[in-house]
Motif scaffolding. Structure first.
Motif, PDB file in Angstrom:
ATOM      1  N   LYS A  88       0.838  -1.208   0.000  1.00  0.00           N
ATOM      2  CA  LYS A  88       0.000   0.000   0.000  1.00  0.00           C
ATOM      3  C   LYS A  88       0.873   1.259   0.000  1.00  0.00           C
ATOM      4  O   LYS A  88       0.684   2.161   0.840  1.00  0.00           O
TER       5      LYS A  88
ATOM      6  N   VAL B 193       1.839  -0.870  -5.186  1.00  0.00           N
ATOM      7  CA  VAL B 193       0.420  -0.534  -5.070  1.00  0.00           C
ATOM      8  C   VAL B 193      -0.322  -1.585  -5.886  1.00  0.00           C
ATOM      9  O   VAL B 193       0.115  -1.944  -6.983  1.00  0.00           O
TER      10      VAL B 193
ATOM     11  N   TYR C 201      -8.449   8.461  -6.109  1.00  0.00           N
ATOM     12  CA  TYR C 201      -8.708   9.167  -4.846  1.00  0.00           C
ATOM     13  C   TYR C 201      -9.326  10.518  -5.169  1.00  0.00           C
ATOM     14  O   TYR C 201      -9.218  10.998  -6.310  1.00  0.00           O
TER      15      TYR C 201
HETATM   16  P1  GDP Z   1      -5.161  -9.340   2.108  1.00  0.00           P
HETATM   17  O1  GDP Z   1      -6.011  -9.688   3.296  1.00  0.00           O
HETATM   18  O2  GDP Z   1      -3.751  -9.089   2.505  1.00  0.00           O
HETATM   19  O3  GDP Z   1      -5.286 -10.320   0.990  1.00  0.00           O
HETATM   20  O4  GDP Z   1      -5.682  -7.904   1.570  1.00  0.00           O
HETATM   21  P2  GDP Z   1      -6.624  -7.556   0.332  1.00  0.00           P
HETATM   22  O5  GDP Z   1      -5.901  -7.733  -0.969  1.00  0.00           O
HETATM   23  O6  GDP Z   1      -7.901  -8.284   0.495  1.00  0.00           O
HETATM   24  O7  GDP Z   1      -6.805  -5.986   0.518  1.00  0.00           O
HETATM   25  C1  GDP Z   1      -7.444  -5.450   1.627  1.00  0.00           C
HETATM   26  C2  GDP Z   1      -7.912  -4.015   1.330  1.00  0.00           C
HETATM   27  O8  GDP Z   1      -6.809  -3.216   0.992  1.00  0.00           O
HETATM   28  C3  GDP Z   1      -8.863  -3.966   0.129  1.00  0.00           C
HETATM   29  O9  GDP Z   1      -9.864  -3.043   0.419  1.00  0.00           O
HETATM   30  C4  GDP Z   1      -7.985  -3.460  -1.007  1.00  0.00           C
HETATM   31  O10 GDP Z   1      -8.709  -2.701  -1.950  1.00  0.00           O
HETATM   32  C5  GDP Z   1      -7.005  -2.565  -0.274  1.00  0.00           C
HETATM   33  N1  GDP Z   1      -5.736  -2.477  -0.967  1.00  0.00           N
HETATM   34  C6  GDP Z   1      -5.109  -3.466  -1.611  1.00  0.00           C
HETATM   35  N2  GDP Z   1      -3.964  -3.017  -2.152  1.00  0.00           N
HETATM   36  C7  GDP Z   1      -3.894  -1.704  -1.823  1.00  0.00           C
HETATM   37  C8  GDP Z   1      -2.945  -0.674  -2.099  1.00  0.00           C
HETATM   38  O11 GDP Z   1      -1.936  -0.882  -2.723  1.00  0.00           O
HETATM   39  N3  GDP Z   1      -3.199   0.577  -1.583  1.00  0.00           N
HETATM   40  C9  GDP Z   1      -4.308   0.845  -0.858  1.00  0.00           C
HETATM   41  N4  GDP Z   1      -4.469   2.077  -0.405  1.00  0.00           N
HETATM   42  N5  GDP Z   1      -5.205  -0.091  -0.589  1.00  0.00           N
HETATM   43  C10 GDP Z   1      -5.008  -1.355  -1.066  1.00  0.00           C
END
Ligand code: GDP
Length: 436
Positions: free
Chosen positions: A184, A237, A255
């Protein structure tokens, strides 16, 4: 029969030139064709907290939607979930396995969080080793589940690594190729990111954590790998959302203040990660897994089992000799154990015998005591019986005497009554005669 091959004293190879086309220059092509028809396999382990963006990044990297259900934050422990997919790009088939660390970082006590991960990696090595040790092995079509790359997701705190990150990476670094990434990365400012990256790298070095080194020994990739190493850990990201930028659709996160483009190198290192992980070093990651990490596991495991390459005098030791030595050692131990068990058995029997004898003695004593008590009781009963019999005979005698007296008295009584009657009759008769 062994055939001795004599080599010239001067062991150097001689260069010869060919006077015409032979055809072994097609060997690389043959190899490519064979590998292509066999297909490839690649296994990625994603280590990181729940919600850090693991699933999203995998979807973004492979341009597809893998099945994943969002994990909750209340898992009692860490568990690993593997899912395999068959992907195809042009004529290349890839069997991809993505392993997720469900519940990582969600427990209050995180001391054992690394254990299930280490166990999972070892289990895959063990399965491969077992296949290798089989007499009839089929490594050709074996589904290799060994982890080739471990993407370690670091939270974008801007501060430093958490102790959980350091402990986990330290436990994994001799078992798997670790590629650290800052997840992120759109949530961290540009100037902070730079400092954060160098802080992470210095912490890894000072804690002796070995991460995967992009290979620089091969000419074709040396330059790009050397350049990319500087950008570690990659700040990535992830997004599967397509946004129209100019007249082109590209993956981005939107955003209120702007758009973060996943594939824009000014915005994040996603492209660098994809280059390093998939496009340039996928084969090296596979090779390193086999030649370095698996080799280490195999060596430790075989040494643990007692196999050695040399004997105590540093002379080469063949597998056959090791096997024989191990077998003899095992048989010796078996004999020792057998003897111990026999002695133990004899001892137990003796103990049981003594116990039984003791119990028998007790029983005898109890029996004698009972017999004596019984005799005493019997004597008492006999005496009482005699007494009662005597009493009974006295009573009978008294009764007979009483009956005799009673009958005599009755007899005397009835004779008197008769006399009285006769007397009365006489008197009545006399009185009658006078009247006539
Ligand atoms: P996991 O539990 O690690 O597999 O996480 P997920 O891929 O399900 O992501 C969890 C949340 O983080 C979701 O709402 C995604 O949209 C958000 N997310 C995933 N990648 C990014 C990123 O690079 N930046 C931001 N700001 N949010 C992200």
């Amino acid at each position: 029969m062994a055939v001795a091959v004599e080599r010239p004293a001067n062991d150097e190879l001689r260069n010869l030139s060919l006077s015409g086309h032979v055809g072994f220059d097609s060997l690389p092509d043959q190899l490519v064709n064979k590998s292509t028809s066999q297909g490839f396999c690649f296994n990625i382990l994603c280590v990181g907290e729940t919600g850090i963006g693991k699933s999203t990044l995998m979807d973004t990297l492979f341009n597809t939607k893998f099945e994943s259900d969002p994990a909750t934050h209340n898992e009692p422990g860490v568990r690993l979930k593997a899912r395999s997919y068959e992907l195809q790009e042009s004529n290349v088939r890839l069997k991809l396995t993505i392993v997720d660390t469900v519940g990582f970082g969600d427990q209050i006590n995180k001391d054992d969080s690394y254990k299930p991960i280490v166990e999972y990696i070892d289990t895959q090595f063990e399965a491969y080793l077992q296949e290798e040790l089989k007499i009839k092995r089929s490594l050709f079509n074996y589904h290799d589940t060994r982890i080739h790359a471990c993407l370690y997701f670091i939270a974008p705190t801007g501060h430093s690594l958490k102790s959980l990150d350091l402990v986990t990476m330290k436990k994994l670094d001799s078992k798997v190729n670790i590629i650290p990434i800052i997840a992120k990365a759109d949530t961290i400012a540009k100037n902070e990111l730079h400092k954060f990256k160098s802080k992470i790298m210095s912490e890894l070095v000072s804690n002796g954590v070995q991460i995967y080194q992009f290979p620089t020994d091969e000419e074709t990739v040396a330059e790009i790998n050397a350049t990319m190493s500087v950008h570690l850990p990659f700040a990535v990201v992830g997004s599967t959302e397509e946004v129209k930028i100019g007249n082109k659709m590209s993956k981005a996160r939107q955003y209120p203040w702007g758009v973060v483009q996943v594939e824009n190198e000014n915005h994040c290192d996603f492209v660098k990660l994809r280059e390093m992980l998939i496009r340039v070093n996928m084969e090296d990651l596979r090779e390193q897994t086999h030649t370095r990490h698996y080799e280490l596991y195999r060596r430790c495991k075989l040494e643990e089992m007692g196999f050695k390459d040399t004997d105590p005098d540093s002379k080469p030791f063949s597998l056959q000799e090791t096997y024989e030595a191990k077998r003899n050692e095992f048989l010796g131990e078996l004999q020792k154990k057998e003897e111990e068990m026999r002695q133990m058995f004899v001892m137990r029997v003796k103990e049981k015998e003594a116990e039984l004898k003791e119990a028998e003695k007790d029983l005898h004593e109890k029996f004698d005591h009972l017999k004596r008590t019984h005799q005493e009781e019997k004597k008492k009963v006999d005496d009482k019986k005699k007494e009662l019999e005597e009493e009974l005979s006295n009573f009978q005698k008294k009764k007979a005497a009483a009956q005799l007296l009673q009958s005599q008295a009755q007899q005397a009584g009835s004779q008197q009554t008769k006399k009285d009657k006769d007397k009365k009759n006489k008197e009545q008769a006399t009185a009658g005669g006078e009247l006539v």
